[in-house]
Design an enzyme around this catalytic site. Structure first.
Site, mmCIF file in Angstrom:
data_model
loop_
_atom_site.group_PDB
_atom_site.id
_atom_site.type_symbol
_atom_site.label_atom_id
_atom_site.label_comp_id
_atom_site.label_asym_id
_atom_site.label_seq_id
_atom_site.Cartn_x
_atom_site.Cartn_y
_atom_site.Cartn_z
ATOM 1 N N GLY A 65 -5.675 -5.062 -12.432
ATOM 2 C CA GLY A 65 -4.290 -5.380 -12.083
ATOM 3 C C GLY A 65 -3.883 -4.817 -10.738
ATOM 4 O O GLY A 65 -3.269 -5.512 -9.915
ATOM 5 N N GLU A 66 -4.221 -3.551 -10.485
ATOM 6 C CA GLU A 66 -3.835 -2.936 -9.219
ATOM 7 C C GLU A 66 -4.571 -3.561 -8.045
ATOM 8 O O GLU A 66 -4.003 -3.711 -6.958
ATOM 9 C CB GLU A 66 -4.058 -1.426 -9.246
ATOM 10 C CG GLU A 66 -3.540 -0.754 -7.993
ATOM 11 C CD GLU A 66 -3.380 0.752 -8.120
ATOM 12 O OE1 GLU A 66 -3.052 1.374 -7.097
ATOM 13 O OE2 GLU A 66 -3.574 1.298 -9.222
ATOM 14 N N SER A 67 -5.821 -3.941 -8.241
ATOM 15 C CA SER A 67 -6.563 -4.604 -7.171
ATOM 16 C C SER A 67 -5.869 -5.902 -6.764
ATOM 17 O O SER A 67 -5.664 -6.168 -5.574
ATOM 18 C CB SER A 67 -8.000 -4.889 -7.622
ATOM 19 O OG SER A 67 -8.683 -3.689 -7.898
#
Length: 141
Positions: A65-67
């Site tokens: 998700g953060e990527s």
């Protein structure tokens, strides 16, 4: 469809090409298929990213998700600017033990100083596994 938007900042393009999205992204086996400010998509294998009892690690969901949220925000920020994550949260709804998961990142807010994205992670059958929400601050270099 091409992986990168046509108006992508050349410096960001070079960083993405040379880093593959970053060392952790490569280590996790994340593969990007679509990148943009409004929407990005990537997939990640379950194998190699599990916790002690064999489930996909909750932190792996967050890394995927953060990527996606970080790259989408950086694309929105544009040339001469960068994105810095200031908040992230995840709700895990279902577990998975094999196969691949796919994250679809959708912009909620694309402002001048903040960008917020929701990333929905699904299994190969299309079932929602987790929902990640990330906010990035957009800064001038």
């Amino acid at each position: 469809m091409t992986l990168f938007p046509a108006d992508l900042d050349p410096e960001l393009y070079e960083r993405l090409i040379t880093s593959g999205g970053g060392a952790l992204t490569r280590k996790m086996g994340i593969e990007f298929s679509e990148l943009g400010a409004e929407r990005s998509v990537a997939r990640m294998p379950v194998e190699g990213n599990t916790q002690v009892i064999g489930l996909l690690h909750g932190g792996a969901h967050v890394v995927l998700g953060e990527s996606l949220g970080s790259i989408s925000s950086a694309i929105h920020a544009g040339a001469g600017r960068y994105a810095v994550g200031i908040e992230i949260n995840a709700t895990h709804s279902r577990s998975v033990t094999a196969g691949w998961v796919t994250g679809t990142c959708t912009a909620l807010v694309l402002g001048r100083t903040l960008a917020t994205h929701e990333i929905v992670i699904r299994d190969e059958e299309g079932r929602r596994l987790s929902t990640v929400r990330m906010t990035n601050m957009l800064r001038d270099r």
